[in-house]
Design a protein around this motif. Structure first.
Motif, mmCIF file in Angstrom:
data_model
loop_
_atom_site.group_PDB
_atom_site.id
_atom_site.type_symbol
_atom_site.label_atom_id
_atom_site.label_comp_id
_atom_site.label_asym_id
_atom_site.label_seq_id
_atom_site.Cartn_x
_atom_site.Cartn_y
_atom_site.Cartn_z
ATOM 1 N N LYS A 17 0.848 -1.188 0.000
ATOM 2 C CA LYS A 17 0.000 0.000 0.000
ATOM 3 C C LYS A 17 0.887 1.242 0.000
ATOM 4 N N PRO A 18 0.378 2.371 -0.499
ATOM 5 C CA PRO A 18 1.158 3.608 -0.438
ATOM 6 C C PRO A 18 1.223 4.151 0.990
ATOM 7 N N LYS A 19 2.258 4.918 1.268
ATOM 8 C CA LYS A 19 2.361 5.597 2.560
ATOM 9 C C LYS A 19 1.163 6.536 2.697
ATOM 10 N N PRO A 20 0.521 6.559 3.872
ATOM 11 C CA PRO A 20 -0.649 7.428 4.030
ATOM 12 C C PRO A 20 -0.279 8.907 3.960
ATOM 13 N N THR A 21 -1.249 9.702 3.586
ATOM 14 C CA THR A 21 -1.069 11.152 3.510
ATOM 15 C C THR A 21 -2.105 11.820 4.409
ATOM 16 N N MET A 22 -1.849 13.071 4.705
ATOM 17 C CA MET A 22 -2.774 13.856 5.521
ATOM 18 C C MET A 22 -4.073 14.064 4.742
ATOM 19 N N ILE A 23 -5.191 13.939 5.448
ATOM 20 C CA ILE A 23 -6.492 14.205 4.848
ATOM 21 C C ILE A 23 -7.134 15.412 5.516
ATOM 22 N N GLU A 24 -7.059 15.460 6.830
ATOM 23 C CA GLU A 24 -7.666 16.540 7.608
ATOM 24 C C GLU A 24 -6.584 17.301 8.369
ATOM 25 N N PRO A 25 -6.834 18.563 8.724
ATOM 26 C CA PRO A 25 -5.847 19.323 9.506
ATOM 27 C C PRO A 25 -5.681 18.808 10.932
ATOM 28 N N THR A 26 -6.524 17.869 11.334
ATOM 29 C CA THR A 26 -6.442 17.266 12.669
ATOM 30 C C THR A 26 -5.696 15.933 12.659
ATOM 31 N N ASP A 27 -5.131 15.564 11.505
ATOM 32 C CA ASP A 27 -4.419 14.292 11.347
ATOM 33 C C ASP A 27 -2.956 14.406 11.748
ATOM 34 N N ALA A 28 -2.375 13.248 12.049
ATOM 35 C CA ALA A 28 -0.923 13.114 12.182
ATOM 36 C C ALA A 28 -0.524 11.859 11.425
ATOM 37 N N ILE A 29 0.686 11.871 10.881
ATOM 38 C CA ILE A 29 1.264 10.674 10.276
ATOM 39 C C ILE A 29 2.309 10.159 11.254
ATOM 40 N N VAL A 30 2.196 8.887 11.627
ATOM 41 C CA VAL A 30 3.099 8.273 12.596
ATOM 42 C C VAL A 30 3.847 7.124 11.926
ATOM 43 N N ARG A 31 5.168 7.113 12.100
ATOM 44 C CA ARG A 31 5.982 5.977 11.668
ATOM 45 C C ARG A 31 5.894 4.941 12.778
ATOM 46 N N VAL A 32 5.333 3.801 12.467
ATOM 47 C CA VAL A 32 5.094 2.758 13.465
ATOM 48 C C VAL A 32 6.417 2.057 13.775
ATOM 49 N N THR A 33 6.781 2.013 15.050
ATOM 50 C CA THR A 33 7.997 1.312 15.457
ATOM 51 C C THR A 33 7.686 -0.032 16.101
ATOM 52 N N MET A 34 6.477 -0.187 16.630
ATOM 53 C CA MET A 34 6.051 -1.473 17.184
ATOM 54 C C MET A 34 4.530 -1.479 17.239
ATOM 55 N N SER A 35 3.978 -2.631 16.898
ATOM 56 C CA SER A 35 2.530 -2.774 16.994
ATOM 57 C C SER A 35 2.214 -4.128 17.607
#
Length: 131
Positions: A17-35
Motif C-alpha cells: 500500500k502507499p504511505k498514508p497522507t494527511m487528509i484533515e488538519p487534525t491528522d498526524a502521520i506516525v511511523r510505526v515502530t512497534m505494533s
C-alpha cells in the motif's frame, strides 16, 4: 509499504500500500515502530465485526514517531515518540464529553483505526483526531 490487511472473512494478507497522507488538519502521520495484535483483530478475521471494512490495514495498538502533523494538531509535533490511542475521539460530542469515547460520533471516532480506516500493522499510519 507492506500492510497486514483484512481481505475477507477468514483471510488476512500482506498487501503493498502507499504511505498514508494527511487528509484533515487534525491528522498526524506516525511511523510505526512497534505494533501489537489485539483480540479485536482476530474478531475481524473471524467475521465478528460487521463494521470492519475489507481492504483495511488492521491494528489499533501501536507506538511510533510522529512524522507530520496537521495545522490543527497542537499536542504533538514531528519527532515525538507516541503511543496511539486505541480509540480516536473528537472530544466535543456528547459521548466524548461524558467519557464514552468509544461511541464518538465523528466519522473517524471510536474504534476506527484498523476497523473502518487503515490501522497500524504497517510502517506508517494516518492518525485522525491526533490531539
Amino acid at each position: 509499504m507492506l500492510a497486514y490487511t483484512y481481505i475477507e472473512k477468514g483471510k488476512f494478507a500482506l498487501v503493498e500500500k502507499p504511505k498514508p497522507t494527511m487528509i484533515e488538519p487534525t491528522d498526524a502521520i506516525v511511523r510505526v515502530t512497534m505494533s501489537s495484535i489485539c483480540t479485536n483483530d482476530l474478531h475481524i478475521k473471524h467475521g465478528s465485526v460487521p463494521r470492519a471494512v475489507p481492504g483495511i490495514t488492521v491494528g489499533h495498538e501501536m507506538v511510533g514517531v510522529v512524522e507530520e502533523v496537521g495545522a490543527e494538531v497542537t499536542r504533538v509535533k514531528s519527532g515525538d515518540r507516541v503511543t496511539v490511542n486505541v480509540e480516536t475521539f473528537c472530544g466535543e460530542c456528547f459521548f466524548c464529553k461524558n467519557g464514552f469515547v468509544n461511541n464518538c460520533t465523528d466519522p473517524n471516532g471510536g474504534w476506527a483505526l484498523g476497523c473502518r480506516i487503515d490501522g497500524g500493522q504497517t510502517e506508517y499510519v494516518r492518525v485522525p483526531l491526533a490531539n
